[in-house]
Write a protein that holds these residues in place. Structure first.
Motif, PDB file in Angstrom:
ATOM      1  N   SER A  84      64.289  21.353  22.528  1.00 25.77           N
ATOM      2  CA  SER A  84      63.185  22.033  21.831  1.00 25.77           C
ATOM      3  C   SER A  84      62.897  21.320  20.523  1.00 25.77           C
ATOM      4  N   PHE A  85      61.667  21.519  20.022  1.00 26.07           N
ATOM      5  CA  PHE A  85      61.274  20.923  18.747  1.00 26.07           C
ATOM      6  C   PHE A  85      60.030  21.636  18.240  1.00 26.07           C
ATOM      7  N   SER A  86      59.832  21.580  16.918  1.00 23.02           N
ATOM      8  CA  SER A  86      58.646  22.195  16.316  1.00 23.02           C
ATOM      9  C   SER A  86      58.209  21.388  15.109  1.00 23.02           C
ATOM     10  N   THR A  87      56.903  21.447  14.792  1.00 25.27           N
ATOM     11  CA  THR A  87      56.355  20.804  13.602  1.00 25.27           C
ATOM     12  C   THR A  87      55.334  21.728  12.966  1.00 25.27           C
ATOM     13  N   ASP A  88      55.073  21.492  11.686  1.00 23.58           N
ATOM     14  CA  ASP A  88      54.190  22.346  10.890  1.00 23.58           C
ATOM     15  C   ASP A  88      52.788  21.735  10.812  1.00 23.58           C
ATOM     16  N   PHE A  89      51.759  22.527  11.149  1.00 23.93           N
ATOM     17  CA  PHE A  89      50.377  22.060  10.985  1.00 23.93           C
ATOM     18  C   PHE A  89      49.552  23.067  10.186  1.00 23.93           C
ATOM     19  N   SER A  90      50.239  23.839   9.365  1.00 27.10           N
ATOM     20  CA  SER A  90      49.586  24.936   8.650  1.00 27.10           C
ATOM     21  C   SER A  90      48.581  24.463   7.604  1.00 27.10           C
ATOM     22  N   ASP A  91      48.703  23.211   7.118  1.00 29.41           N
ATOM     23  CA  ASP A  91      47.764  22.721   6.114  1.00 29.41           C
ATOM     24  C   ASP A  91      46.597  21.958   6.739  1.00 29.41           C
ATOM     25  N   SER A  92      46.424  22.085   8.046  1.00 25.85           N
ATOM     26  CA  SER A  92      45.357  21.355   8.747  1.00 25.85           C
ATOM     27  C   SER A  92      44.002  22.022   8.553  1.00 25.85           C
ATOM     28  N   SER A  93      42.939  21.231   8.751  1.00 24.46           N
ATOM     29  CA  SER A  93      41.583  21.762   8.724  1.00 24.46           C
ATOM     30  C   SER A  93      41.365  22.671   9.927  1.00 24.46           C
ATOM     31  N   ALA A  94      40.291  23.427   9.880  1.00 27.06           N
ATOM     32  CA  ALA A  94      40.000  24.363  10.978  1.00 27.06           C
ATOM     33  C   ALA A  94      39.819  23.622  12.298  1.00 27.06           C
ATOM     34  N   GLY A  95      39.130  22.469  12.257  1.00 26.97           N
ATOM     35  CA  GLY A  95      38.923  21.696  13.472  1.00 26.97           C
ATOM     36  C   GLY A  95      40.226  21.179  14.040  1.00 26.97           C
ATOM     37  N   ARG A  96      41.114  20.725  13.166  1.00 29.51           N
ATOM     38  CA  ARG A  96      42.403  20.190  13.624  1.00 29.51           C
ATOM     39  C   ARG A  96      43.269  21.303  14.211  1.00 29.51           C
ATOM     40  N   VAL A  97      43.245  22.459  13.588  1.00 26.81           N
ATOM     41  CA  VAL A  97      43.996  23.606  14.108  1.00 26.81           C
ATOM     42  C   VAL A  97      43.523  23.949  15.519  1.00 26.81           C
ATOM     43  N   ALA A  98      42.201  23.973  15.699  1.00 30.97           N
ATOM     44  CA  ALA A  98      41.643  24.287  17.017  1.00 30.97           C
ATOM     45  C   ALA A  98      42.072  23.256  18.052  1.00 30.97           C
ATOM     46  N   ASN A  99      42.103  21.983  17.657  1.00 29.85           N
ATOM     47  CA  ASN A  99      42.489  20.922  18.584  1.00 29.85           C
ATOM     48  C   ASN A  99      43.953  21.024  18.990  1.00 29.85           C
ATOM     49  N   VAL A 100      44.816  21.329  18.031  1.00 28.86           N
ATOM     50  CA  VAL A 100      46.243  21.465  18.327  1.00 28.86           C
ATOM     51  C   VAL A 100      46.462  22.604  19.323  1.00 28.86           C
ATOM     52  N   LYS A 101      45.853  23.737  19.057  1.00 26.27           N
ATOM     53  CA  LYS A 101      46.034  24.896  19.939  1.00 26.27           C
ATOM     54  C   LYS A 101      45.473  24.622  21.339  1.00 26.27           C
TER      55      LYS A 101
END
Length: 541
Positions: free
Chosen positions: A224-241
């Motif tokens: 398992s692994f995890s990374t933080d993307f909480s400081d991303s722009s709205a577009g980047r957040v949408a792409n990650v999800k």
């Protein structure tokens, strides 16, 4: 009575001779003709009375009339339409024309006589034999495989409330191309009489993979692994999800390979992606799918901890911030991909989700490693390259200053360290990565008709000092020049109102300008493409 016995044999002989002469005359007369006998057909074409060449032309014309025929080739519920030319269909027994010409002219005297007499009672029909070209037909089936075949949907898994549930799959259909070519050949040779037709192809049922017994083995967390993307722009957040949702729930059977790019593509608006920051040729640009590299990177780190086989992985051209050097896995169009293979004897289940600005990946399967065996990955920086500062001019309004941050260059390696019961058992280099340095790029707008402002900005740029450039930009930007002009005009009005002496109209304002060299230098943006890892397309970060 004796006389009668003598007469009858003689009469029979006379009749036989007479019949023979008559048959010979009839046959000889027919042999002398240069046309096909009447009442002879080739297929549906009446060729009686025609010469051999005319008959062949007539049959060719009839055959060509079928060029517009449509064949529906079906495999279970799937089908495609084909034309005669798609299958290389042709008239194969053209020697039948010569056979029709020689009808009543071959065999012994009585056989030819009988054939002639038979034509007086019924028509003689010679069948046209059609054939398909093997290579053309097979190529057509190969080119339409996606339309004809139906992939089996393997039995799968879903994980709900920490429990796995089996999802039933679906049978597939796969056309047997070689057997289908043979079947089509037989149909057109023996059955087809011309016109449209629906023809069944030879197809096999493909059973879905995964039995309940196999899937029940998937119960242990392998990595398992995890990374933080909480400081991303709205577009980047949408792409990650979006990308995570396309990978979540993947079941990988033993020996199967998984491609992240194939799973999440297409990286455009039609794939549900938005514009966000991505690396391209040493700069950051807005690109559809920006951010999916964080998804592939997070998955990469979960997979290597599960110790699956990595078959393809690329580092970014520049460093990323969400993992240490050599722990990343870039995606760039179809140029960079992350691929790995299930090297286990049981299926693998991949779980991915986002929560609280964190992206998580878990790899489940059947744990066969000893409980006291631990795997760790450690990043080591081998060398560094400091970035430079680069100043460039643009046609933006004078005094406009934008900055693209620098990236330090690094060479790094990732160590895989295995310990058993706390004692190091092995230490090996798992991968190596090189990230190029990129300069801090200061872009200065020079769009102005004010020669004095342009000269002052060129002088500031020549220093290559960001502080001096920003000071000059603040002094000579359009707003600052306009403010000084307004202030000078106000002072003139005030002096005129108080009876003072009005200064000359061309008196210059007195801004503070840097004492710097006056020879301007205008560096340009580097045009060398990003070759750190061979990609020219945008890498999604």
């Amino acid at each position: 009575m004796k006389k009668i016995k003598l007469v009858l044999p003689i009469l029979g002989l006379v009749l036989a001779v007479t019949a023979g002469v008559s048959a010979t005359a009839i046959v000889k007369a027919d042999e002398n003709a240069e046309v096909i006998p009447q009442n002879v057909y080739i297929g549906d074409v009446s060729v009686g009375g025609m010469s051999e060449s005319d008959a062949e032309a007539a049959v060719e014309a009839a055959v060509s009339a079928y060029e517009d025929a449509t064949f529906e080739l079906s495999a279970a519920e799937n089908s495609v339409k084909a034309s005669p030319s798609d299958l290389g269909l042709s008239w194969s027994n053209k020697d039948i024309v010569k056979e029709a010409m020689n009808y009543t002219r071959t065999g012994n005297l009585l056989e030819r006589y009988k054939a002639k007499k038979d034509l007086e009672k019924e028509n003689k029909v010679f069948d046209i034999i059609y054939t398909v070209d093997t290579d053309t037909t097979k190529s057509f089936l190969e080119n339409h495989a996606k339309e004809l075949n139906q992939e089996a949907v393997n039995n799968g898994l879903t994980r709900e409330d920490g429990e796995f549930k089996i999802i039933d799959g679906q049978e597939g259909i796969e056309v047997d191309e070689d057997a289908s070519v043979e079947s089509l050949q037989k149909y057109f040779t023996e059955e087809w009489k011309g016109g449209d037709a629906t023809i069944s192809l030879v197809a096999n049922v493909v059973e879905p993979e995964g039995t309940a017994e196999e899937l029940s083995k998937v119960k242990d967390l392998l990595g398992s692994f995890s990374t933080d993307f909480s400081d991303s722009s709205a577009g980047r957040v949408a792409n990650v999800k979006n990308a995570v949702s396309k990978i979540d729930g993947t079941v990988l059977y033993p020996g199967e390979e998984f491609s992240v790019y194939e799973a999440i593509a297409p990286l455009d608006a039609s794939g549900g992606y938005e514009l966000a920051g991505a690396y391209e040729n040493g700069t950051t640009v807005e690109s559809y799918g920006g951010g999916v590299c964080q998804v592939s990177t997070t998955l990469y780190n979960a997979v290597i901890r599960a110790e699956l086989d990595i078959t393809e992985r690329y580092a970014h051209s520049m460093l990323v911030t969400y993992v240490q050097p050599s722990m990343d896995a870039a995606i760039a169009s179809n140029l960079k991909d992350l691929k790995f293979k299930n090297n286990q004897e049981a299926p693998i289940y991949i779980e991915g989700y986002c929560s609280g600005g964190i992206v998580y990946f878990n790899v489940f399967g059947q744990e066969t490693r000893p409980a006291d065996r631990q795997v760790n990955f450690v990043s080591e920086t081998v060398s560094e390259e400091e970035p430079t500062i680069q100043v460039q001019t643009t046609e933006d309004p004078i005094g406009t200053v934008t900055v693209q941050k620098a990236h330090i260059g690094k060479s790094a390696k990732l160590w895989k360290i295995v310990t058993v019961d706390g004692v190091e058992e092995s230490r090996e280099v798992f991968n190596t990565s090189k990230y190029k340095a990129t300069p801090r790029i200061i872009s200065v707008g020079m769009g102005s008709d004010n020669e004095e402002a342009i000269g002052a900005m060129n002088a500031a740029i020549a220093t290559q000092d960001e502080a001096i450039i920003r000071s000059a930009a603040a002094t000579w930007c359009s707003d600052a020049v306009a403010a000084r002009a307004a202030e000078a005009a106000a002072q003139q009005q005030q002096q005129a109102a108080s009876g003072g002496v009005e200064p000359p109209a061309d008196a210059p304002a007195a801004p503070t300008t840097p004492t710097t060299p006056t020879t301007p230098t205008t560096p340009t943006t580097p045009t060398t493409p990003d070759t750190g890892t061979g990609d020219g397309a945008a890498t999604t970060q």
